[in-house]
Scaffold this active site. Structure first.
Site, PDB file in Angstrom:
ATOM      1  CE  LYS A   1       0.904   1.159   4.499  1.00  0.00           C
ATOM      2  NZ  LYS A   1       1.667   2.375   4.916  1.00  0.00           N
TER       3      LYS A   1
ATOM      4  N   GLY B   1       7.438   1.223   4.938  1.00  0.00           N
ATOM      5  CA  GLY B   1       6.218   2.014   4.888  1.00  0.00           C
ATOM      6  C   GLY B   1       5.196   1.509   3.889  1.00  0.00           C
TER       7      GLY B   1
ATOM      8  N   GLY C   1       3.850  -4.443   4.020  1.00  0.00           N
ATOM      9  CA  GLY C   1       3.965  -5.807   3.505  1.00  0.00           C
ATOM     10  C   GLY C   1       3.603  -6.877   4.511  1.00  0.00           C
TER      11      GLY C   1
ATOM     12  CB  ALA D   1      -0.150  -7.012   2.573  1.00  0.00           C
TER      13      ALA D   1
ATOM     14  CG  ASP E   1      -0.580  -1.167   8.116  1.00  0.00           C
ATOM     15  OD1 ASP E   1      -0.536  -2.192   8.820  1.00  0.00           O
ATOM     16  OD2 ASP E   1       0.393  -0.748   7.466  1.00  0.00           O
TER      17      ASP E   1
END
Length: 269
Positions: free
Chosen positions: A8, A94, A97, A100, A132
């Site tokens: 992202k 940042g 990974g 995710a 995140d």
């Protein structure tokens, strides 16, 4: 089962206040980019995690993919599996990974074992794993508030734009990034600003971490300026660094210019 957890980028990142729980109150917009790891889930006589590609730091038992499995296993009787990650997305970059990988593990295990869970119902599991992480459960760009895990969809798309990501081959830990930042109220309404033409973002939208990290790591500011010099419509640091990205309206080839660093280029879908 083979999955491709994607990275992202953050468009805008405001550090608003220190929270009582030790985290920071923030505001940011998350967008998907097509730089991916590879995740394989397969049956196994015992729970196992392995990896290849870039080395993954930390103890294996603390890996986010295993933690995702264990989070689901508290509520569902999951048979053991072998989780293998081929790591391509740099860490400390940042780009989210690890988050995710964890989110795709949740979705992969849900599908693998046909668990009666929607992506929305996976959000509480993702929130246990990282601020995140929940973003990666959704295909649409999201406005993140709170710790970054209070999400709402935003009607803004970068589809068809070319993105260049330059990782300077060193990471910046979250702890280091936050230790230098000074929380302050946002100077703009990010949700409104993101709706304005992409060409105007340069003068409107910024990442608060750049103020403290660019003086410490001047190469990051140099990369950002070079992306603008090469025609980027918008360039910024992603998350708490250290990757710098540029968004272009046409294909560019900057790999040779930054040959000493890790460079990814792709089209946002």
């Amino acid at each position: 089962m083979v999955l491709f957890p994607n990275a992202k980028i953050n468009i805008g990142l405001h550090i608003l206040a220190k929270r009582p729980d030790g985290f920071h109150e923030l505001e940011t917009c998350f967008f998907h980019v097509p730089w991916t790891d590879i995740l394989e889930i397969s049956p196994s006589p015992h729970l196992e995690f392995s990896s290849s590609g870039l080395p993954i730091s930390g103890e294996v038992q603390n890996n986010l993919c295993l933690r995702a499995y264990n989070a689901l296993a508290k509520d569902f009787n999951l048979p053991p599996v072998h989780l293998h990650v081929h790591k391509i997305i740099p860490m400390g970059a940042g780009l989210g990974g690890g988050s995710a990988d964890a989110a795709f593990t949740l979705m992969g295990l849900r599908d693998f074992f046909q668990l009666p869970l929607t992506n929305e119902q996976l959000v509480p599991y993702a929130q246990q794993l990282g601020s995140d992480c929940a973003f990666f459960l959704f295909q649409q760009a999201q406005l993140g508030k709170g710790k970054g895990d209070e999400l709402s969809p935003i009607a803004c798309s970068l589809q068809g734009h070319h993105v260049v990501l330059i990782y300077p081959n060193f990471g910046i830990s979250t702890q280091e990034a936050y230790s230098q930042v000074k929380p302050q109220p946002a100077k703009i309404d990010l949700a409104q600003s993101i709706q304005k033409p992409l060409e105007s973002w340069k003068d409107l939208i910024s990442n608060d971490f750049e103020q403290s990290l660019f003086p410490k790591y001047p190469i990051l500011a140099q990369i950002k300026q070079d992306l603008y010099d090469q025609g980027a419509l918008y360039a910024a640091m992603s998350g708490s660094g250290s990757t710098i990205f540029g968004i272009f309206n046409k294909e560019v080839d900057l790999a040779e210019r930054w040959a000493d660093f890790t460079c990814f280029q792709g089209i946002i879908s």
